[in-house]
Scaffold this active site. Structure first.
Site, short mmCIF file in Angstrom:
data_model
loop_
_atom_site.label_atom_id
_atom_site.label_comp_id
_atom_site.label_asym_id
_atom_site.label_seq_id
_atom_site.Cartn_x
_atom_site.Cartn_y
_atom_site.Cartn_z
N ASP A 88 3.62 4.01 8.66
CA ASP A 88 3.18 2.91 9.53
C ASP A 88 4.14 2.67 10.69
O ASP A 88 5.33 2.46 10.50
CB ASP A 88 3.05 1.62 8.71
CG ASP A 88 2.01 1.74 7.61
OD1 ASP A 88 1.53 2.86 7.37
OD2 ASP A 88 1.69 0.71 7.00
N ASP A 106 0.82 -1.22 0.00
CA ASP A 106 0.00 0.00 0.00
C ASP A 106 0.85 1.27 0.00
O ASP A 106 0.32 2.37 -0.11
CB ASP A 106 -0.98 0.01 1.20
CG ASP A 106 -0.31 -0.22 2.54
OD1 ASP A 106 0.68 -0.96 2.59
OD2 ASP A 106 -0.79 0.34 3.55
ZN LIG Z 1 0.38 0.73 5.27
ZN LIG Z 2 2.99 -1.20 6.52
#
Ligand SMILES: [Zn+2]
Ligand SMILES: [Zn+2]
Length: 279
Positions: free
Chosen positions: A187, A41
């Site tokens: 993240d 992503d």
């Molecule tokens: Zn992510």
């Molecule tokens: Zn990630």
């Protein structure tokens, strides 16, 4: 991210090109792409974007700031598809787990922000360099030449031929605008120590995949809750927080926003197409 005429793409998931088109982002203006980590992503849109830049006839060098391993991925894809780009990629692979200067440009610097995720992951800290003084045209009675303008912007006085002062700098210029800063924290699990790396930034983006009811799940999947993002913003004393990267389980994103705002009032949702301007 746009800073004084320079354009940066930060992470590049699938669908990036469609969204760029939709929101009028000119791909040819982007000279720097920064990837935070190698989860799909965050970079599955990159190869397509690099190919499109090639097809559009790009000649300018592209800086690619990324985790170790990405250049290998790109080379293998290019090799087996027999693609030869007509521009150069200057690949800057950072070292995980230590803050590092990755871009030193005339008007700003970018450092990595080591994060704690299930694979090597870094955020990015954008900091403008000190700016020049601004001319106060209203108090200058004549047109100045380029050399005089540069001298004044650099804080120097303008002298007469006999060495006496014609224009004292402070009298004809205004103080330089303040330098702004932006921290992008991709993240990561909750990292209380993050706050000291991003002290007092003007704008902080921090992931908030879950809410507090899923705190354990956040911990196990190396993600954060909206409250944890807000705690980082609070202890770093940032001016504004944007939260994003929401789990698809949340239909009503305002619940995440409310959770963050209870701890840090100046919070916003990173909604598709939203623009945040630092003034
Ligand atoms: Zn992510
Ligand atoms: Zn990630």
């Amino acid at each position: 991210v746009q800073v004084q005429g320079q354009f940066f793409m930060v992470d590049c998931g699938e669908g990036t090109q469609l969204q760029a088109k939709k929101y009028g982002v000119k791909l040819s203006k982007i000279d720097h792409i920064l990837i935070s980590h190698l989860h799909g992503d965050h970079f599955y849109g990159l190869i397509g974007l690099l190919s499109t830049m090639h097809l559009y006839g790009r000649k300018k060098v592209l800086n690619l700031v990324c985790p170790p391993g990405l250049s290998e991925i790109i080379l293998i894809q290019m090799k087996h598809s027999q693609t030869y780009l007509n521009y150069k990629i200057n690949c800057i692979e950072w070292v995980p787990n230590e803050p590092q200067l990755v871009l030193d440009l005339p008007k700003l610097t970018v450092h990595t922000i080591p994060l704690h995720h299930s694979v090597a992951c870094s955020g990015y800290l954008f900091r403008e360099k000190p700016k020049m003084r601004r001319l106060n045209a209203e108090v200058i009675p004549e047109r100045l030449n380029v050399a005089q303008i540069i001298a004044l912007k650099n804080g120097e006085d303008i002298l007469n031929d006999d060495g006496t002062i014609k224009y004292e700098n402070k009298a004809v210029t205004l103080p330089a605008a303040r330098e702004f800063s932006y921290a992008y924290c991709s993240d990561t699990k909750y990292l209380p120590g993050l706050a000291k790396m991003i002290q007092k930034v003007d704008l902080l983006y921090h992931e908030a995949t879950f809410m507090e009811d899923m705190k354990d799940r956040a911990e196990n999947t190396f993600h954060s809750t909206a409250a944890q993002a807000a705690l980082v913003a609070q202890s770093a004393e940032v001016k504004q927080l944007i939260i994003g990267h929401f789990s698809t389980r949340y239909r009503d994103l305002n619940l995440l926003l409310d959770e963050a705002m209870l701890i840090f009032a100046n919070s916003s949702l990173a909604r598709e197409g939203e623009v945040f301007e630092i003034k």
